[in-house]
Design a protein around this motif. Sequence first.
Motif, PDB file in Angstrom:
ATOM      1  N   ARG A  50       0.860  -1.181   0.000  1.00 61.98           N
ATOM      2  CA  ARG A  50       0.000   0.000   0.000  1.00 61.98           C
ATOM      3  C   ARG A  50       0.901   1.237   0.000  1.00 61.98           C
ATOM      4  O   ARG A  50       1.862   1.308   0.758  1.00 61.98           O
ATOM      5  N   ILE A  51       0.574   2.193  -0.863  1.00 60.92           N
ATOM      6  CA  ILE A  51       1.432   3.356  -1.079  1.00 60.92           C
ATOM      7  C   ILE A  51       0.889   4.581  -0.340  1.00 60.92           C
ATOM      8  O   ILE A  51      -0.299   4.864  -0.365  1.00 60.92           O
ATOM      9  N   VAL A  52       1.792   5.308   0.307  1.00 63.32           N
ATOM     10  CA  VAL A  52       1.445   6.585   0.923  1.00 63.32           C
ATOM     11  C   VAL A  52       2.499   7.611   0.518  1.00 63.32           C
ATOM     12  O   VAL A  52       3.699   7.391   0.718  1.00 63.32           O
ATOM     13  N   ARG A  53       2.052   8.703  -0.072  1.00 60.62           N
ATOM     14  CA  ARG A  53       2.964   9.783  -0.444  1.00 60.62           C
ATOM     15  C   ARG A  53       2.959  10.838   0.652  1.00 60.62           C
ATOM     16  O   ARG A  53       1.951  11.476   0.905  1.00 60.62           O
ATOM     17  N   ASP A  54       4.091  11.024   1.295  1.00 61.93           N
ATOM     18  CA  ASP A  54       4.231  12.021   2.349  1.00 61.93           C
ATOM     19  C   ASP A  54       4.914  13.241   1.747  1.00 61.93           C
ATOM     20  O   ASP A  54       6.136  13.274   1.593  1.00 61.93           O
ATOM     21  N   MET A  55       4.101  14.235   1.378  1.00 62.52           N
ATOM     22  CA  MET A  55       4.644  15.406   0.701  1.00 62.52           C
ATOM     23  C   MET A  55       5.524  16.237   1.621  1.00 62.52           C
ATOM     24  O   MET A  55       6.514  16.824   1.181  1.00 62.52           O
ATOM     25  N   GLU A  56       5.176  16.305   2.902  1.00 58.52           N
ATOM     26  CA  GLU A  56       5.951  17.128   3.836  1.00 58.52           C
ATOM     27  C   GLU A  56       7.337  16.545   4.066  1.00 58.52           C
ATOM     28  O   GLU A  56       8.334  17.258   4.073  1.00 58.52           O
ATOM     29  N   ALA A  57       7.396  15.221   4.258  1.00 62.01           N
ATOM     30  CA  ALA A  57       8.679  14.570   4.491  1.00 62.01           C
ATOM     31  C   ALA A  57       9.384  14.213   3.188  1.00 62.01           C
ATOM     32  O   ALA A  57      10.520  13.719   3.210  1.00 62.01           O
ATOM     33  N   LYS A  58       8.708  14.449   2.069  1.00 64.21           N
ATOM     34  CA  LYS A  58       9.250  14.167   0.745  1.00 64.21           C
ATOM     35  C   LYS A  58       9.703  12.716   0.630  1.00 64.21           C
ATOM     36  O   LYS A  58      10.836  12.422   0.229  1.00 64.21           O
ATOM     37  N   ARG A  59       8.799  11.839   1.012  1.00 67.21           N
ATOM     38  CA  ARG A  59       9.134  10.423   0.927  1.00 67.21           C
ATOM     39  C   ARG A  59       7.930   9.606   0.492  1.00 67.21           C
ATOM     40  O   ARG A  59       6.779  10.039   0.623  1.00 67.21           O
ATOM     41  N   LEU A  60       8.227   8.449  -0.034  1.00 68.93           N
ATOM     42  CA  LEU A  60       7.222   7.494  -0.457  1.00 68.93           C
ATOM     43  C   LEU A  60       7.294   6.316   0.518  1.00 68.93           C
ATOM     44  O   LEU A  60       8.347   5.715   0.693  1.00 68.93           O
ATOM     45  N   THR A  61       6.158   6.037   1.178  1.00 66.36           N
ATOM     46  CA  THR A  61       6.134   4.972   2.177  1.00 66.36           C
ATOM     47  C   THR A  61       5.377   3.776   1.628  1.00 66.36           C
ATOM     48  O   THR A  61       4.271   3.914   1.111  1.00 66.36           O
ATOM     49  N   LEU A  62       5.981   2.606   1.763  1.00 69.17           N
ATOM     50  CA  LEU A  62       5.365   1.359   1.345  1.00 69.17           C
ATOM     51  C   LEU A  62       4.904   0.628   2.602  1.00 69.17           C
ATOM     52  O   LEU A  62       5.717   0.285   3.458  1.00 69.17           O
ATOM     53  N   LEU A  63       3.595   0.413   2.687  1.00 70.28           N
ATOM     54  CA  LEU A  63       3.020  -0.188   3.884  1.00 70.28           C
ATOM     55  C   LEU A  63       2.532  -1.601   3.615  1.00 70.28           C
ATOM     56  O   LEU A  63       2.006  -1.908   2.548  1.00 70.28           O
ATOM     57  N   SER A  64       2.689  -2.463   4.610  1.00 73.99           N
ATOM     58  CA  SER A  64       2.080  -3.786   4.617  1.00 73.99           C
ATOM     59  C   SER A  64       0.855  -3.715   5.514  1.00 73.99           C
ATOM     60  O   SER A  64       0.895  -3.073   6.567  1.00 73.99           O
ATOM     61  N   ASP A  65      -0.232  -4.351   5.106  1.00 74.81           N
ATOM     62  CA  ASP A  65      -1.417  -4.367   5.962  1.00 74.81           C
ATOM     63  C   ASP A  65      -1.202  -5.246   7.188  1.00 74.81           C
ATOM     64  O   ASP A  65      -1.880  -5.087   8.200  1.00 74.81           O
ATOM     65  N   ASN A  66      -0.262  -6.164   7.105  1.00 76.35           N
ATOM     66  CA  ASN A  66       0.100  -7.008   8.239  1.00 76.35           C
ATOM     67  C   ASN A  66       1.002  -6.208   9.174  1.00 76.35           C
ATOM     68  O   ASN A  66       2.109  -5.819   8.793  1.00 76.35           O
ATOM     69  N   PRO A  67       0.561  -5.927  10.400  1.00 71.79           N
ATOM     70  CA  PRO A  67       1.351  -5.081  11.311  1.00 71.79           C
ATOM     71  C   PRO A  67       2.692  -5.682  11.707  1.00 71.79           C
ATOM     72  O   PRO A  67       3.553  -4.980  12.244  1.00 71.79           O
ATOM     73  N   ALA A  68       2.887  -6.966  11.439  1.00 66.07           N
ATOM     74  CA  ALA A  68       4.160  -7.604  11.779  1.00 66.07           C
ATOM     75  C   ALA A  68       5.271  -7.201  10.808  1.00 66.07           C
ATOM     76  O   ALA A  68       6.450  -7.440  11.071  1.00 66.07           O
ATOM     77  N   HIS A  69       4.900  -6.583   9.687  1.00 61.59           N
ATOM     78  CA  HIS A  69       5.879  -6.176   8.684  1.00 61.59           C
ATOM     79  C   HIS A  69       6.118  -4.663   8.782  1.00 61.59           C
ATOM     80  O   HIS A  69       5.176  -3.888   8.846  1.00 61.59           O
ATOM     81  N   GLN A  70       7.366  -4.271   8.763  1.00 60.95           N
ATOM     82  CA  GLN A  70       7.721  -2.861   8.893  1.00 60.95           C
ATOM     83  C   GLN A  70       7.504  -2.106   7.589  1.00 60.95           C
ATOM     84  O   GLN A  70       7.590  -2.675   6.501  1.00 60.95           O
ATOM     85  N   ALA A  71       7.238  -0.818   7.728  1.00 59.02           N
ATOM     86  CA  ALA A  71       7.097   0.045   6.558  1.00 59.02           C
ATOM     87  C   ALA A  71       8.460   0.297   5.935  1.00 59.02           C
ATOM     88  O   ALA A  71       9.494   0.226   6.605  1.00 59.02           O
ATOM     89  N   GLN A  72       8.458   0.594   4.640  1.00 62.00           N
ATOM     90  CA  GLN A  72       9.684   0.930   3.927  1.00 62.00           C
ATOM     91  C   GLN A  72       9.540   2.329   3.362  1.00 62.00           C
ATOM     92  O   GLN A  72       8.504   2.678   2.806  1.00 62.00           O
ATOM     93  N   ASN A  73      10.577   3.137   3.515  1.00 61.76           N
ATOM     94  CA  ASN A  73      10.547   4.522   3.052  1.00 61.76           C
ATOM     95  C   ASN A  73      11.567   4.746   1.940  1.00 61.76           C
ATOM     96  O   ASN A  73      12.702   4.261   2.014  1.00 61.76           O
ATOM     97  N   PHE A  74      11.137   5.499   0.932  1.00 63.32           N
ATOM     98  CA  PHE A  74      11.997   5.849  -0.186  1.00 63.32           C
ATOM     99  C   PHE A  74      11.839   7.339  -0.467  1.00 63.32           C
ATOM    100  O   PHE A  74      10.797   7.926  -0.158  1.00 63.32           O
ATOM    101  N   PRO A  75      12.859   7.978  -1.035  1.00 61.43           N
ATOM    102  CA  PRO A  75      12.720   9.400  -1.388  1.00 61.43           C
ATOM    103  C   PRO A  75      11.617   9.577  -2.424  1.00 61.43           C
ATOM    104  O   PRO A  75      11.441   8.733  -3.306  1.00 61.43           O
ATOM    105  N   LEU A  76      10.875  10.665  -2.305  1.00 59.02           N
ATOM    106  CA  LEU A  76       9.776  10.920  -3.228  1.00 59.02           C
ATOM    107  C   LEU A  76      10.281  11.101  -4.654  1.00 59.02           C
ATOM    108  O   LEU A  76       9.649  10.655  -5.608  1.00 59.02           O
ATOM    109  N   GLU A  77      11.428  11.723  -4.791  1.00 60.18           N
ATOM    110  CA  GLU A  77      12.055  11.897  -6.101  1.00 60.18           C
ATOM    111  C   GLU A  77      13.060  10.773  -6.317  1.00 60.18           C
ATOM    112  O   GLU A  77      13.895  10.505  -5.462  1.00 60.18           O
ATOM    113  N   ASN A  78      12.969  10.105  -7.476  1.00 59.78           N
ATOM    114  CA  ASN A  78      13.864   9.007  -7.816  1.00 59.78           C
ATOM    115  C   ASN A  78      13.936   7.945  -6.718  1.00 59.78           C
ATOM    116  O   ASN A  78      14.987   7.686  -6.138  1.00 59.78           O
TER     117      ASN A  78
END
Length: 223
Positions: free
Chosen positions: A179-207
């Motif tokens: 599941r994708i979440v775009r955080d414009m303030e932090a300028k990052r793209l967060t990849l979420l798992s619906d399973n809470p046992a899995h950690q989120a992954q963050n990537f820069p919004l650009e490239n």
Amino acid sequence: MKPDSFEDAYARIQAATRTRTQTEIANLLGIKQSSISDAKKKNTIPDGWLVSLYRSMGLEPDWVLYGQEPVSRREGFCLGAAVRESLGDYAGATVKATVYAMSRSDPQTGAWRREGIESIPIFDQLNRPHLLVVKMDGTGMEPVIRRGAYVGIDCDDTRFRSGEVYALEIPGEGLVIKRIVRDMEAKRLTLLSDNPAHQAQNFPLENPEITPVGKVVWIIQEI
């Protein structure tokens, strides 16, 4: 900060409220269905909608408008998913669809490799010009998408919209569904798992160095 487009915000509302039609949204918000068309033409989410969603479900206006977390501060809230399809909603002819493994990768580059493992019949209404069907091989999206589910992906829809579920390639991991979440303030793209046992992954919004494959549009799995 400029809000996302009406389509992006509307998609997040659908995901959170688990609604699929304008009629369902209108009933939920206590508005006329024509009001949705009016809002779409103006490319804006009315303040009244934000108030209603906050009061009824605790949805944060900033998440609805910008995709910024948290989705809700209400205890126990779980973000729904507008990707479930009921086979009872469809009828008619079927077509054969090749199912690909998610775990196959090129031994030299590590890139995901399309390798068919089986074929299944799907109703013609579920088919799309560039449909990709994969078999879920992990538990990261449970309980929404279970291990072993057949997942339909629209490869023509690769524009990330917050709150939606996408298939994408991550270097070193191959094909994943998140599941994708775009955080414009932090300028990052967060990849979420619906399973809470899995950690989120963050990537820069650009490239972000990840490749979108397509948007998840339906799943077939046992209840």
